[in-house]
Design a protein around this motif. Structure first.
Motif, PDB file in Angstrom:
ATOM      1  N   SER A 236      -4.550  -9.183   7.122  1.00 37.89           N
ATOM      2  CA  SER A 236      -5.420  -8.455   6.198  1.00 37.89           C
ATOM      3  C   SER A 236      -5.331  -6.945   6.391  1.00 37.89           C
ATOM      4  O   SER A 236      -5.598  -6.176   5.460  1.00 37.89           O
ATOM      5  CB  SER A 236      -6.871  -8.916   6.373  1.00 37.89           C
ATOM      6  N   SER A 255      -1.358  -9.277   1.040  1.00 37.15           N
ATOM      7  CA  SER A 255      -1.783 -10.097  -0.103  1.00 37.15           C
ATOM      8  C   SER A 255      -0.952  -9.784  -1.342  1.00 37.15           C
ATOM      9  O   SER A 255      -0.619 -10.686  -2.126  1.00 37.15           O
ATOM     10  CB  SER A 255      -3.277  -9.874  -0.393  1.00 37.15           C
ATOM     11  N   GLU A 256      -0.584  -8.514  -1.533  1.00 32.82           N
ATOM     12  CA  GLU A 256       0.278  -8.150  -2.655  1.00 32.82           C
ATOM     13  C   GLU A 256       1.684  -8.724  -2.461  1.00 32.82           C
ATOM     14  O   GLU A 256       2.330  -9.146  -3.424  1.00 32.82           O
ATOM     15  CB  GLU A 256       0.341  -6.634  -2.794  1.00 32.82           C
ATOM     16  N   ARG A 259       2.100 -12.268  -3.618  1.00 32.34           N
ATOM     17  CA  ARG A 259       2.136 -12.477  -5.071  1.00 32.34           C
ATOM     18  C   ARG A 259       3.506 -12.172  -5.666  1.00 32.34           C
ATOM     19  O   ARG A 259       3.724 -12.382  -6.864  1.00 32.34           O
ATOM     20  CB  ARG A 259       1.066 -11.609  -5.742  1.00 32.34           C
TER      21      ARG A 259
END
Length: 506
Positions: A236, A255-256, A259
């Protein structure tokens, strides 16, 4: 208090106990903040940075993956020797003993502050260690002094205090380890890759005992890096910055990254410290984002310049230099976040590391990476470049003998000789063996995964007489090129030469 009143053994013990409980306090505080800032680890890391290349090679060659425990043990022994000396000096001059301990802490503090990305707050574990050790020194000295009462009572008081100090030191070390371990769990779910790597076929290890498995399990994959403790990074909090000679510098979070389209490939990587016949190579299934896509988004300025490199930086400032072309061509270099179907283990770079097929790890496999800087070789020099290693380290093709073991005794008759060969970017097309200096004969190859993955091989030899025998092996790769027999050490661009192994039939 005179020399006669305090024995040398008791004085040395006081020095050992006071420094020991101080270091334990430093480790505990470091575990709560950043384990790498504990005094022992900081000094050990400083020793690694200042160790000559030849000595590092010797340590890896001699101790293998145990080189770091051996280094830490050496640092601890040296500290304990000085600690005992501080106690001896404190027999008649307590403040002189304390001054020696302060000097030790100054060395540790210097080691902390000279690490890349160091901050003043990183001194907190060292300061805590110093305060505890000096306080313990004076308390134990006072308790060791004879009291007006019965001698036995004084001795029992000191023994109890010494035992309590030792127990506190052990508790501090155990608590520090427990805190570090409690934070090591990885709670990340990886998206599926598209395309996914083809499933690996059955390997020869199922039929030829002793041959290295076709896929190396995460738990037994080799580890060579400069970190004395496994970094405990959070996904994180992790970010990757791409900057330097680019038109669009940017930063991406974990997190990006998840994706983005993920790719997956079976790739064998090799350490430049791998000696002929060594074990510092491993084959795994890596999942991640293609580096050429990340760099394309950053829009490199003048990408055709031959002197451009990508300087990758680890979380602690450690740097590796990779030719820009190796990250942007069709080899499939990636920012890997998965290994063998699971998130990267912490030991192997979690949250993210580089995987660059065809280049030794010191040039394209940065662990715990947080920054990619496009620059020139003249403007920036990486960690290993400063120490004289090559900047163009293509992995040298080699065949390794896995079985029989050196000097092993095998039964007469049919003898299975087997191993593993690799020639990344060119592909293994054959392996040849020579028994007792005889002609080169083709071995049987295992499955062909891809040009960047190793191949298993074996040769069934019918022994004709008992006694000592030798076997050599060499790889045939690419357009039927033969592995060189020229012998070279690992420095500065990787070892070469043909492995020869002696075994006994009887």
């Amino acid at each position: 208090m005179t020399d006669e009143r305090l024995s040398r053994i008791r004085a040395a013990l006081i020095g050992l106990l006071s420094v020991g409980v101080g270091l334990a306090a430093g480790q505990l505080v470091g575990a709560l903040r950043n384990p790498a800032t504990s005094p022992v680890l900081a000094v050990g890391s400083a020793v690694i940075d200042r160790t000559p290349t030849s000595l590092k090679d010797w340590a890896i060659r001699t101790f293998g993956s145990n080189d770091k425990p051996v280094l830490l043990a050496s640092v601890v022994v040296a500290v304990l020797v000085v600690a005992a000396a501080s106690g001896l000096l404190a027999r008649s001059r307590p403040w002189l003993g304390a001054a020696v301990q302060v000097a030790m802490l100054v060395v540790a503090g210097y080691a902390v502050l000279t690490r890349p990305f160091a901050a003043a707050s990183d001194l907190v574990p060292t300061v805590c260690a110093g305060a505890v050790s000096i306080a313990a020194l004076f308390v134990l000295l006072r308790l060791a002094a004879p009291s007006p009462g019965p001698q036995g009572a004084s001795r029992r008081t000191f023994v109890a205090a010494a035992g309590g100090t030792a127990a506190l030191a052990a508790l501090g070390v155990a608590s520090g380890r427990a805190i570090t371990d409690s934070r090591s769990a990885i709670d990340v779910k990886l998206p599926a890759a598209d395309p996914a790597a083809p499933a690996l076929p059955a390997g020869l290890d199922e039929t030829v005992p002793g041959v290295t498995p076709l896929r190396t399990p995460n738990s037994s994959f080799y580890r060579v890096d400069t970190e004395l403790s496994v970094p405990n990074l959070s996904a994180s909090d992790w970010k990757l910055t791409i900057d330097g000679d680019v038109e669009n510098p940017y930063t991406i979070s974990f997190s990006e990254l998840l994706r983005r389209p993920l790719t997956e490939r079976n790739i064998t990587i090799t350490c430049v410290s791998n000696e002929v016949g060594g074990k510092y190579a491993g084959g795994a299934t890596w999942r991640g984002v293609l580096l050429k896509d990340l760099l394309a988004e950053a829009r490199v300025k003048n990408p055709d310049r031959p002197d451009l490199q990508v300087l990758s930086t680890s979380f602690n400032g450690f740097t590796i230099s990779t030719p820009l072309g190796a990250m942007t061509d069709d080899r499939g270099a990636m920012l890997a976040i998965g290994m063998n179907g699971a998130p990267l283990p912490r030991e192997h770079g979690f949250p993210a590391r580089l995987i660059t097929p065809g280049l030794y790890g010191m040039l394209g496999c940065t662990k715990w990476v947080t920054r990619l800087t496009v620059t020139t070789y003249a403007d920036r020099k990486a960690y290993w470049t400063k120490r004289g290693w090559t900047t163009d380290g293509e992995i040298k093709p080699t065949a390794r003998i896995d079985v029989p073991a050196g000097l092993a005794t095998v039964k007469p008759g049919r003898v299975l000789i087997g191993g593993t060969a690799w020639a990344q970017r060119r592909g293994v097309v054959g392996v040849q063996v020579s028994i007792d200096g005889g002609p080169w004969t083709a071995a049987t190859l295992g499955p062909d995964v891809n040009v960047d993955y190793w191949r298993q091989w074996y040769y069934a030899w019918q022994s004709s007489w008992p006694g000592q025998h030798s076997v050599r092996a060499r790889v045939v790769y690419g357009d039927n090129e033969i592995q060189t027999s020229a012998r070279a050490g690992v420095f500065p661009s990787g070892s070469s030469g043909i492995e020869e192994r002696v075994f006994l039939v009887g």
